[in-house]
Enzyme design. Structure first.
Site, PDB file in Angstrom:
ATOM      1  N   THR A  13      18.765  31.041 -35.175  1.00  0.00           N
ATOM      2  CA  THR A  13      18.604  32.527 -34.613  1.00  0.00           C
ATOM      3  C   THR A  13      21.047  32.702 -34.467  1.00  0.00           C
ATOM      4  O   THR A  13      21.274  33.854 -34.736  1.00  0.00           O
ATOM      5  CB  THR A  13      18.736  32.132 -32.646  1.00  0.00           C
ATOM      6  OG1 THR A  13      16.911  32.502 -33.200  1.00  0.00           O
ATOM      7  CG2 THR A  13      18.431  33.777 -32.213  1.00  0.00           C
ATOM      8  N   VAL A 132      29.158  28.578 -23.163  1.00  0.00           N
ATOM      9  CA  VAL A 132      28.740  28.944 -22.560  1.00  0.00           C
ATOM     10  C   VAL A 132      28.919  30.808 -22.449  1.00  0.00           C
ATOM     11  O   VAL A 132      29.660  31.619 -22.384  1.00  0.00           O
ATOM     12  CB  VAL A 132      30.134  28.431 -21.297  1.00  0.00           C
ATOM     13  CG1 VAL A 132      29.372  28.695 -20.187  1.00  0.00           C
ATOM     14  CG2 VAL A 132      29.742  26.751 -21.048  1.00  0.00           C
ATOM     15  N   ILE A 136      29.226  36.453 -23.550  1.00  0.00           N
ATOM     16  CA  ILE A 136      30.501  36.414 -22.260  1.00  0.00           C
ATOM     17  C   ILE A 136      32.327  35.569 -22.777  1.00  0.00           C
ATOM     18  O   ILE A 136      31.757  34.817 -22.974  1.00  0.00           O
ATOM     19  CB  ILE A 136      30.234  36.232 -21.078  1.00  0.00           C
ATOM     20  CG1 ILE A 136      28.999  36.833 -20.364  1.00  0.00           C
ATOM     21  CG2 ILE A 136      30.816  36.644 -19.950  1.00  0.00           C
ATOM     22  CD1 ILE A 136      28.568  36.306 -19.186  1.00  0.00           C
ATOM     23  N   GLY A 187      10.738  36.184 -24.912  1.00  0.00           N
ATOM     24  CA  GLY A 187      11.717  35.445 -25.712  1.00  0.00           C
ATOM     25  C   GLY A 187      12.538  35.295 -25.158  1.00  0.00           C
ATOM     26  O   GLY A 187      13.300  35.274 -25.493  1.00  0.00           O
ATOM     27  N   LYS A 205      26.269  23.433 -19.227  1.00  0.00           N
ATOM     28  CA  LYS A 205      27.638  24.336 -19.039  1.00  0.00           C
ATOM     29  C   LYS A 205      28.381  24.114 -18.153  1.00  0.00           C
ATOM     30  O   LYS A 205      29.718  24.846 -18.429  1.00  0.00           O
ATOM     31  CB  LYS A 205      27.069  25.946 -18.888  1.00  0.00           C
ATOM     32  CG  LYS A 205      25.845  26.184 -20.086  1.00  0.00           C
ATOM     33  CD  LYS A 205      25.454  26.953 -20.317  1.00  0.00           C
ATOM     34  CE  LYS A 205      24.207  27.611 -21.342  1.00  0.00           C
ATOM     35  NZ  LYS A 205      23.571  28.728 -21.324  1.00  0.00           N
ATOM     36  N   GLY A 302      21.075  35.642 -27.467  1.00  0.00           N
ATOM     37  CA  GLY A 302      20.463  36.309 -28.394  1.00  0.00           C
ATOM     38  C   GLY A 302      21.220  36.482 -29.635  1.00  0.00           C
ATOM     39  O   GLY A 302      22.487  35.812 -29.307  1.00  0.00           O
TER      40      GLY A 302
END
Length: 321
Positions: A13, A132, A136, A187, A205, A302
Site C-alpha cells: 500500500t 506518525v 501529516i 478497510g 507513535k 492510506g
C-alpha cells in the site's frame, strides 16, 4: 539533472503509493528538486505487483543484500512492515552509507537508538516522517520549523481505526462491536485489530514523538497503555453529559524534570481542538514555550497520504545530496 537511485523494500500500500506519486507528479518533482528519480532495485516476492505498477519485474530481488550492498542505490525506502527483519535491513543499509526512509513506526519505535547509531556510522540520513500521522508533516515540523522551542506537551489522536470506532459510537450510537465491524468493512481496521484497539500502534507513535519533543527514548512496551475495547455506550453517554467526547489519546507532558506519558481513552472537552477530530483522521497537538499551542491535522493512513510523507522525505534527502 542529478539522478537519484531508489530501492523499494516492499511495494504494498505505502510503497506502491509512494511510487505512484513520483509517476503522477514526475515533472513537478523534477522541477522542484532538479533531480530525476530512478528505481533500480525492489525487494518484492510478488512480481505481478511490480508489473502492475509499470515497473520491470527484472528489478525485483529476494535477497536484501542485493540492495544494501548494491552500488546503484542511493536511497532505500523500507515499506515492508514488521519489526526485526526490516530493522536489520535498514541498519545494514545505513551502515553502508545508504539513506533510509520508512513509514514503519513499529520498527522505528522498537529500534530507534540502534538505527540512529547506524545512520551516524554510515554518515547517512534516516527519515521517518510517515511513521506518525500518515501524511501529516508533524515530525519534520518538530525537528525543523519548531526546533527553537522547549516543548512541554505533545498529545494526539494518532490511530485512525480507534478514532473511527469511537466516532461511530458517539455520533451514531453504534456498539463497539458494530463500529469495529463497520471499520473492517471499510478497510479502516485489520481482520486482527489488536494492535490498534489495544493502543499498541499509538504507543509506538508516542515513543517517536517523545524522543523528538523531549530527547528521551522510551520503548513502546514501557509506555502505560489502555485500549478502547472496554468503552461502553454508558461511557459515551457520561462523556456527553460532561460536554466531552471520548478519544484515545497518546500523550506526554513535562513538568520540570518529570515526564508523564500514557496511551488511554480520555474525556476531551468539546471545545478542545482534538474533540473535533472525527472518523479516520489524525491530529497531533503540541505546546512549545515560543510558539504556544498548535495542532497538525489530516489523514493518518492510506496509500497516497502516507506515500506523500515518504516522498517528502525522499525529496528532502535528494536536495541535501
Amino acid at each position: 539533472m542529478k539522478n537519484i537511485r531508489l530501492a523499494f523494500l516492499g511495494l504494498g500500500t505505502v510503497g506502491g503509493g509512494t511510487y505512484e506519486i513520483f509517476q503522477m507528479n514526475k515533472d513537478l518533482i523534477e522541477e522542484r528538486t532538479g533531480c530525476t528519480f530512478t528505481v533500480t532495485k525492489i525487494l518484492e516476492m510478488n512480481t505481478e505487483r511490480v508489473k502492475s505498477l509499470g515497473l520491470d519485474p527484472e528489478l525485483a530481488v529476494t535477497d536484501p543484500a542485493l540492495i544494501y550492498d548494491a552500488d546503484d542505490v542511493d536511497i532505500v525506502i523500507e515499506a515492508l512492515g514488521g519489526i526485526d527483519f526490516p530493522a536489520e535491513v535498514m541498519e545494514k543499509s545505513l551502515e553502508r552509507g545508504k539513506h533510509v526512509v520508512t513509514p514503519n513506526k513499529a520498527a522505528v519505535a522498537a529500534n530507534f537508538d540502534r538505527l540512529k547509531a547506524a545512520a551516524e556510522r554510515g554518515n547517512a540520513e534516516f527519515r521517518f516522517e510517515a511513521s506518525v500521522g500518515g501524511g501529516i508533516p508533524a515530525l519534520t515540523s518538530i525537528q525543523e520549523a519548531l526546533a527553537a522551542n522547549d516543548f512541554t506537551e505533545v498529545m494526539g489522536i494518532v490511530n485512525g481505526t480507534t478514532n473511527y470506532i469511537l466516532t461511530k459510537m458517539g455520533e451514531e450510537g453504534m456498539s463497539y462491536e458494530d463500529a469495529l465491524s463497520d471499520a473492517q468493512a471499510r478497510g479502516f481496521a485489520e481482520a486482527d485489530p489488536t494492535s490498534d484497539v489495544e493502543g499498541i500502534d499509538a504507543a509506538n507513535k508516542l515513543s517517536i514523538l517523545m524522543y523528538l519533543c523531549f530527547g528521551i527514548y522510551i520503548h513502546p512496551n514501557d509506555i502505560p497503555r489502555e485500549g478502547i475495547t472496554k468503552i461502553t455506550m454508558d461511557d459515551i453517554a457520561q462523556a456527553a453529559e460532561e460536554n466531552c467526547k471520548i478519544k484515545l489519546i497518546a500523550g506526554a507532558e513535562r513538568n520540570g524534570d518529570e515526564i508523564t506519558y500514557s496511551v488511554a481513552p480520555r474525556f476531551v472537552p468539546i471545545d478542545h481542538p482534538l474533540a473535533g477530530v472525527s472518523n479516520e483522521f489524525n491530529a497531533i497537538y503540541i505546546t512549545g514555550n515560543a510558539v504556544g499551542e498548535l495542532m497538525f491535522y489530516g489523514k493518518g493512513a492510506g496509500a497516497l497520504p502516507t506515500g506523500s510523507a515518504v516522498a517528502g522525505d525522499i525529496i528532502a534527502i535528494a536536495r541535501n545530496m
